[in-house]
Design an enzyme around this catalytic site. Structure first.
Site, mmCIF file in Angstrom:
data_model
loop_
_atom_site.group_PDB
_atom_site.id
_atom_site.type_symbol
_atom_site.label_atom_id
_atom_site.label_comp_id
_atom_site.label_asym_id
_atom_site.label_seq_id
_atom_site.Cartn_x
_atom_site.Cartn_y
_atom_site.Cartn_z
ATOM 1 N N THR A 1 -8.732 8.697 -20.946
ATOM 2 C CA THR A 1 -9.246 7.807 -19.903
ATOM 3 C C THR A 1 -10.539 8.345 -19.307
ATOM 4 O O THR A 1 -10.799 9.557 -19.344
ATOM 5 C CB THR A 1 -8.200 7.662 -18.778
ATOM 6 O OG1 THR A 1 -8.755 6.957 -17.669
ATOM 7 C CG2 THR A 1 -7.757 9.033 -18.275
ATOM 8 N N ASP A 2 -11.336 7.445 -18.737
ATOM 9 C CA ASP A 2 -12.546 7.888 -18.029
ATOM 10 C C ASP A 2 -12.226 8.537 -16.690
ATOM 11 O O ASP A 2 -13.083 9.173 -16.070
ATOM 12 C CB ASP A 2 -13.515 6.722 -17.835
ATOM 13 C CG ASP A 2 -12.945 5.562 -17.034
ATOM 14 O OD1 ASP A 2 -11.760 5.611 -16.637
ATOM 15 O OD2 ASP A 2 -13.674 4.578 -16.819
ATOM 16 N N TYR B 1 -2.498 11.973 -11.988
ATOM 17 C CA TYR B 1 -2.619 11.314 -13.291
ATOM 18 C C TYR B 1 -3.827 11.809 -14.065
ATOM 19 O O TYR B 1 -3.714 12.258 -15.214
ATOM 20 C CB TYR B 1 -2.695 9.795 -13.124
ATOM 21 C CG TYR B 1 -3.236 9.096 -14.354
ATOM 22 C CD1 TYR B 1 -2.550 9.170 -15.566
ATOM 23 C CD2 TYR B 1 -4.436 8.392 -14.311
ATOM 24 C CE1 TYR B 1 -3.056 8.558 -16.708
ATOM 25 C CE2 TYR B 1 -4.938 7.774 -15.447
ATOM 26 C CZ TYR B 1 -4.243 7.860 -16.646
ATOM 27 O OH TYR B 1 -4.744 7.257 -17.771
#
Length: 356
Positions: free
Chosen positions: A134-135, A159
């Site tokens: 993810t970015d 996360y």
């Protein structure tokens, strides 16, 4: 000879889309390992041909189970989607994210290393491990600039920290053991079959039911939106033609503030399913206390994958959002089936805000 790909987390949103696309390709077969937690379900794979898809319920943390699957099915590639993925849930329960995203990835990598080392040539040279990330690992941007493949990591939620840890492990296995790895970092995905805790399906369903639409802070946090089918096209492109050991950013070229997203959905719901009392969905918008550690802006520079591999997103955000809202409004039975007993579209991620 049939080409087998092992997919972890293939009953989830992006993983399920990947499985559907691969199983439409002649000569390919998917072994789908998924734990079937709250966000994983098999409804999205109902139309996948059974002779192309083998589903196995299991946990990536179970080293022996993964090793057995690899030995039995002899995949030519593994693509790793399995992860805890919701920021608000990570605030409420961070340890589950560390367990799955960090420890699970470590266990998977070790099983893969042993499997790959024992492969005969040329199968050993042809093997690929693709880690989907993810970015959010890059942290928060200001009003300008973009994340590139060389942006320093600065995760700001449990996360994103757990995903950053998994990225580092994958790179370490490539550098230390020469495991043939690929990493992709993508922007926010949207589209059909997404679990309805995420922004776009959550706002769509709440607006259609006349429920309040909570917006964090002033609603001006910015995300880059990527249609899930475009994302899967990019993943397949990288898996097939990406340079080993490299990272590729995948973006949608569609920056929007959260409040812009919410208002666009309200417009579509008003058009497609007008309220019986004539009220507008816009009247349901409520600004609420911001999420702890809420990153201001994400934006992806995907020029590397565009230049090297010729990929760019095809779906415009306007068209993609309409398709997505239409899908959720027409698939209420699917929504009711996939929702777990402990999630009813309530607000999550309040723990840090209420402690101390």
């Amino acid at each position: 000879m049939t080409d087998t790909i092992l997919v972890t987390g293939g009953a989830g949103f992006i993983g399920g889309c990947f499985v559907r696309q691969v199983c439409r390709q002649p000569g390919r077969r998917v072994v789908n390992l998924d734990k079937l937690t709250y966000a994983g379900n098999l409804d999205s794979l109902a139309d996948v041909p059974e002779d192309r898809h083998v589903f196995v319920q299991g946990d990536i943390c179970d080293y022996e189970h993964v090793a057995t699957l690899l030995a039995e099915h002899q995949p030519s590639a593994v693509i790793h989607f399995a992860a805890e993925s919701h920021v608000d849930r990570s605030i409420d329960g961070p340890l589950a994210f560390v367990q799955t995203n960090v420890m699970g990835t470590a266990s998977l990598l070790e099983a893969l290393r042993r499997y790959w080392t024992a492969l005969p040539s040329p199968r050993r040279e042809q093997f690929r491990f693709h880690h989907v990330s993810t970015d959010e690992v890059f942290g928060s941007l200001g009003e300008t600039g973009f994340f590139t493949e060389t942006t320093s990591y600065a995760p700001r939620s449990p996360y994103s920290a757990s995903k950053a840890g998994s990225d580092h492990l994958v790179r370490a296995y490539h550098e230390t053991y020469s495991l043939p790895t690929l990493i992709t970092n993508c922007s926010n995905n949207y589209g059909p079959y997404q679990f309805p805790e995420k922004l776009i399906p959550l706002v769509t369903l709440n607006a259609a039911e006349g429920r309040e639409l909570p917006v964090y802070g002033d609603g001006k946090n910015v995300r880059d939106w990527l249609y899930v089918e475009d994302h899967v096209d990019a993943l397949l492109t990288v898996l097939e033609r990406g340079r080993l050991g490299e990272t590729y950013n995948i973006g949608g070229d569609s920056e929007r503030t959260n409040i812009e997203i919410v208002r666009s959905i309200c417009d579509l719901v008003d058009e497609l399913q007008p309220a019986a009392d004539g009220r507008s969905a816009h009247d349901l918008i409520r600004f609420v206390k911001d999420r702890p550690g809420h990153d201001h802006r994400y934006a992806i520079d995907f020029s590397k994958i565009e230049t090297e591999l010729g990929w760019r997103p095809r779906m415009s955000f306007v068209d993609g959002l309409r398709c997505t809202v239409e899908w959720y409004l027409s698939q209420r039975e699917w929504v009711s089936r996939v929702q777990s007993g402990d999630y009813r579209r309530e607000r999550l991620g309040l723990s840090a805000a209420t402690i101390g």
